[in-house]
Write a protein that holds these residues in place. Structure first.
Motif, mmCIF file in Angstrom:
data_model
loop_
_atom_site.group_PDB
_atom_site.id
_atom_site.type_symbol
_atom_site.label_atom_id
_atom_site.label_comp_id
_atom_site.label_asym_id
_atom_site.label_seq_id
_atom_site.Cartn_x
_atom_site.Cartn_y
_atom_site.Cartn_z
ATOM 1 N N ASP A 134 -9.106 8.776 -36.116
ATOM 2 C CA ASP A 134 -10.501 8.370 -36.324
ATOM 3 C C ASP A 134 -10.924 8.741 -37.747
ATOM 4 N N GLU A 135 -10.580 9.957 -38.108
ATOM 5 C CA GLU A 135 -10.974 10.503 -39.392
ATOM 6 C C GLU A 135 -10.347 9.730 -40.556
ATOM 7 N N ALA A 138 -11.460 6.178 -40.752
ATOM 8 C CA ALA A 138 -12.834 6.128 -41.291
ATOM 9 C C ALA A 138 -12.818 6.303 -42.811
ATOM 10 N N TYR A 139 -11.951 7.159 -43.306
ATOM 11 C CA TYR A 139 -11.829 7.332 -44.760
ATOM 12 C C TYR A 139 -11.399 6.029 -45.422
ATOM 13 N N THR A 142 -14.459 3.998 -45.604
ATOM 14 C CA THR A 142 -15.410 4.564 -46.571
ATOM 15 C C THR A 142 -14.923 4.370 -48.003
ATOM 16 N N THR A 150 -17.749 4.674 -35.768
ATOM 17 C CA THR A 150 -16.648 4.200 -34.927
ATOM 18 C C THR A 150 -17.234 3.519 -33.694
ATOM 19 N N ALA A 151 -16.974 2.218 -33.527
ATOM 20 C CA ALA A 151 -17.416 1.511 -32.316
ATOM 21 C C ALA A 151 -16.326 1.590 -31.254
ATOM 22 N N TYR A 152 -15.070 1.460 -31.675
ATOM 23 C CA TYR A 152 -13.950 1.752 -30.761
ATOM 24 C C TYR A 152 -12.785 2.302 -31.562
ATOM 25 N N ARG A 179 -20.895 -6.617 -41.011
ATOM 26 C CA ARG A 179 -21.043 -5.157 -40.868
ATOM 27 C C ARG A 179 -19.821 -4.517 -40.223
ATOM 28 N N LYS A 180 -18.846 -5.343 -39.805
ATOM 29 C CA LYS A 180 -17.691 -4.824 -39.054
ATOM 30 C C LYS A 180 -16.456 -4.672 -39.951
ATOM 31 N N LEU A 203 -12.593 -0.049 -34.889
ATOM 32 C CA LEU A 203 -13.664 -0.888 -35.436
ATOM 33 C C LEU A 203 -14.779 0.032 -35.919
ATOM 34 N N VAL A 205 -18.602 -0.012 -37.485
ATOM 35 C CA VAL A 205 -19.753 -0.913 -37.625
ATOM 36 C C VAL A 205 -20.822 -0.218 -38.465
ATOM 37 N N ARG A 208 -27.419 -1.494 -38.477
ATOM 38 C CA ARG A 208 -28.506 -2.258 -39.099
ATOM 39 C C ARG A 208 -29.477 -1.296 -39.774
ATOM 40 N N TYR A 211 -31.657 0.679 -37.525
ATOM 41 C CA TYR A 211 -30.963 1.439 -36.467
ATOM 42 C C TYR A 211 -31.653 2.783 -36.274
HETATM 43 C C1 LIG Z 1 -14.152 7.331 -53.169
HETATM 44 C C2 LIG Z 1 -15.049 8.579 -53.131
HETATM 45 C C3 LIG Z 1 -15.808 8.685 -51.847
HETATM 46 C C4 LIG Z 1 -16.508 10.008 -51.758
HETATM 47 C C5 LIG Z 1 -16.941 10.218 -50.351
HETATM 48 C C6 LIG Z 1 -17.302 11.592 -50.113
HETATM 49 C C7 LIG Z 1 -17.122 12.104 -48.956
HETATM 50 C C8 LIG Z 1 -16.497 11.364 -47.808
HETATM 51 C C9 LIG Z 1 -17.201 11.676 -46.530
HETATM 52 C C10 LIG Z 1 -16.786 11.231 -45.398
HETATM 53 C C11 LIG Z 1 -15.528 10.502 -45.194
HETATM 54 C C12 LIG Z 1 -15.609 9.431 -44.242
HETATM 55 C C13 LIG Z 1 -15.174 9.457 -43.012
HETATM 56 C C14 LIG Z 1 -15.036 10.613 -42.181
HETATM 57 C C15 LIG Z 1 -16.210 10.806 -41.322
HETATM 58 C C16 LIG Z 1 -16.325 10.512 -40.033
HETATM 59 C C17 LIG Z 1 -15.290 9.890 -39.189
HETATM 60 C C18 LIG Z 1 -15.669 9.915 -37.771
HETATM 61 C C19 LIG Z 1 -16.569 8.740 -37.411
HETATM 62 C C20 LIG Z 1 -17.232 8.960 -36.119
HETATM 63 O O1 LIG Z 1 -16.769 9.680 -35.297
HETATM 64 S S1 LIG Z 1 -18.714 8.161 -35.830
HETATM 65 C C21 LIG Z 1 -19.287 8.941 -34.331
HETATM 66 C C22 LIG Z 1 -18.828 8.237 -33.086
HETATM 67 N N1 LIG Z 1 -19.420 6.922 -32.992
HETATM 68 C C23 LIG Z 1 -20.688 6.724 -32.649
HETATM 69 O O2 LIG Z 1 -21.440 7.635 -32.398
HETATM 70 C C24 LIG Z 1 -21.151 5.266 -32.582
HETATM 71 C C25 LIG Z 1 -22.088 5.024 -31.423
HETATM 72 N N2 LIG Z 1 -22.454 3.604 -31.407
HETATM 73 C C26 LIG Z 1 -23.397 3.141 -32.222
HETATM 74 O O3 LIG Z 1 -24.077 3.874 -32.926
HETATM 75 C C27 LIG Z 1 -23.583 1.657 -32.203
HETATM 76 O O4 LIG Z 1 -23.053 1.090 -31.061
HETATM 77 C C28 LIG Z 1 -22.983 0.964 -33.461
HETATM 78 C C29 LIG Z 1 -23.675 1.474 -34.754
HETATM 79 C C30 LIG Z 1 -21.468 1.196 -33.548
HETATM 80 C C31 LIG Z 1 -23.205 -0.549 -33.354
HETATM 81 O O5 LIG Z 1 -24.577 -0.704 -33.132
HETATM 82 P P1 LIG Z 1 -25.318 -2.034 -33.586
HETATM 83 O O6 LIG Z 1 -26.716 -1.970 -33.085
HETATM 84 O O7 LIG Z 1 -25.095 -2.281 -35.022
HETATM 85 O O8 LIG Z 1 -24.518 -3.069 -32.691
HETATM 86 P P2 LIG Z 1 -24.564 -4.616 -32.643
HETATM 87 O O9 LIG Z 1 -24.712 -5.011 -31.217
HETATM 88 O O10 LIG Z 1 -25.541 -5.198 -33.633
HETATM 89 O O11 LIG Z 1 -23.064 -5.015 -33.076
HETATM 90 C C32 LIG Z 1 -22.692 -5.365 -34.387
HETATM 91 C C33 LIG Z 1 -21.338 -6.074 -34.267
HETATM 92 O O12 LIG Z 1 -20.348 -5.115 -33.846
HETATM 93 C C34 LIG Z 1 -19.747 -5.539 -32.618
HETATM 94 N N3 LIG Z 1 -19.493 -4.340 -31.809
HETATM 95 C C35 LIG Z 1 -20.290 -3.262 -31.657
HETATM 96 N N4 LIG Z 1 -19.732 -2.369 -30.853
HETATM 97 C C36 LIG Z 1 -18.545 -2.904 -30.491
HETATM 98 C C37 LIG Z 1 -17.480 -2.415 -29.666
HETATM 99 N N5 LIG Z 1 -17.543 -1.217 -29.079
HETATM 100 N N6 LIG Z 1 -16.402 -3.189 -29.513
HETATM 101 C C38 LIG Z 1 -16.317 -4.409 -30.128
HETATM 102 N N7 LIG Z 1 -17.283 -4.894 -30.930
HETATM 103 C C39 LIG Z 1 -18.373 -4.159 -31.098
HETATM 104 C C40 LIG Z 1 -20.758 -6.439 -31.973
HETATM 105 O O13 LIG Z 1 -20.141 -7.323 -31.085
HETATM 106 C C41 LIG Z 1 -21.336 -7.149 -33.189
HETATM 107 O O14 LIG Z 1 -20.400 -8.121 -33.622
HETATM 108 P P3 LIG Z 1 -20.889 -9.579 -34.076
HETATM 109 O O15 LIG Z 1 -21.825 -9.322 -35.238
HETATM 110 O O16 LIG Z 1 -19.657 -10.314 -34.483
HETATM 111 O O17 LIG Z 1 -21.591 -10.155 -32.914
#
Ligand SMILES: CCCCC/C=C\C/C=C\C/C=C\C/C=C\CCCC(=O)SCCNC(=O)CCNC(=O)[C@H](O)C(C)(C)COP(=O)(O)OP(=O)(O)OC[C@H]1O[C@@H](n2cnc3c(N)ncnc32)[C@H](O)[C@@H]1OP(=O)(O)O
Length: 216
Positions: A134-135, A138-139, A142, A150-152, A179-180, A203, A205, A208, A211
């Motif tokens: 996942d991590e 996600a990187y 990003t 993460t949606a899935y 957005r995906k 996936l 996402v 919006r 949100y």
């Molecule tokens: C280069 C230098 C960079 C420097 C950066 C510095 C530091 C870096 C820092 C960080 C590094 C980055 C990464 C590491 C960090 C974290 C990694 C861990 C990530 C996680 O651990 S994160 C927590 C777990 N996660 C959640 O807590 C999500 C809970 N959930 C929700 O918050 C909503 O559910 C959300 C927002 C996902 C969607 O919400 P929404 O309202 O936008 O959804 P909406 O219905 O509009 O869907 C829009 C389109 O996605 C499709 N869609 C949606 N869900 C789907 C599914 N499950 N399966 C298949 N398709 C799906 C729809 O079908 C539609 O598709 P279409 O547009 O085609 O119709």
């Protein structure tokens, strides 16, 4: 001013913040070492009792400085990684020590897991493999300027992931659609990096603008 590298990004953060972040990372590393030692220790009762008393005392000392849940740590900086997320936070002793670098195709992370991540004997717990994927996936999202929640995360476990053996995790963007972002990646042995032990497709996402999670 002190310099801290984040991937390819070198950034001059204020020296006091850099010093503080270094201490937080050292504490995270020290406690991570304690956690690993705890999971391996066949110590006699008096040594266990000494460790219990000492650890409780240290925890009590730190608890007095706790910041309220949901508030930012003073170590945070918009251009530097957060130090406490459960997936990669260098200051979080529960987080595996994930460091990610950019490659031509996406990103790569090299990691050796300690005893605290063991599930079945000698093997990494499957949930930990999923956390790592996942991590790192996600990187990949990003670092391509996409990000998202993460949606899935679909994982397939092909072979055991060993503990205390150097591993390599690679990820690359598979598809972008509004957005995906679909990302693929796998965990392999560093000594045999083309053979997936655990593979994943995720996936991400981008929420919006309205949100509700963005209002916090
Ligand atoms: C280069 C230098 C960079 C420097 C950066 C510095 C530091 C870096 C820092 C960080 C590094 C980055 C990464 C590491 C960090 C974290 C990694 C861990 C990530 C996680 O651990 S994160 C927590 C777990 N996660 C959640 O807590 C999500 C809970 N959930 C929700 O918050 C909503 O559910 C959300 C927002 C996902 C969607 O919400 P929404 O309202 O936008 O959804 P909406 O219905 O509009 O869907 C829009 C389109 O996605 C499709 N869609 C949606 N869900 C789907 C599914 N499950 N399966 C298949 N398709 C799906 C729809 O079908 C539609 O598709 P279409 O547009 O085609 O119709």
């Amino acid at each position: 001013m002190g310099t801290e590298a984040v991937g390819t990004l070198a950034y001059d953060a204020p020296a006091a913040k850099v010093d503080r972040r270094r201490l937080i990372e050292q504490l995270g590393d020290a406690v991570r070492g304690l956690v690993a030692a705890t999971c391996a220790a066949e110590a006699p009762p008096e040594e266990l009792e000494r460790a219990i008393a000492g650890t409780r005392q240290l925890a009590e000392g730190l608890r007095g400085f706790a910041r309220p849940l949901g508030t930012a740590s003073s170590s945070e900086d918009p251009l530097l990684p957060h130090l406490y997320p459960a997936g990669h936070g260098a200051g979080n002793p529960v987080a595996p020590p994930v460091h990610v670098e950019a490659t031509e195709e996406g990103v790569r992370s090299r990691i050796t897991l300690g005893r605290q991540y063991e599930g079945p004997r000698g093997r990494t717990h499957g949930g930990i493999s999923a956390l790592l994927l996942d991590e790192v996936l996600a990187y990949a999202s990003t670092s391509a300027g996409r990000g998202g929640f993460t949606a899935y995360l679909n994982t397939s476990y092909h072979q055991a992931v060993p503990i205390q053996v150097p591993l390599e995790i690679r990820a690359r963007i598979d598809a972008e659609d509004g957005r995906k972002t679909t990302v693929k990646g796998f965990i392999a042995l560093e000594s045999d990096p083309e053979v997936p032990l655990v593979s994943a497709t995720a996936l991400f996402v981008i929420p919006r603008a309205d949100y509700e999670g963005n209002q916090k």
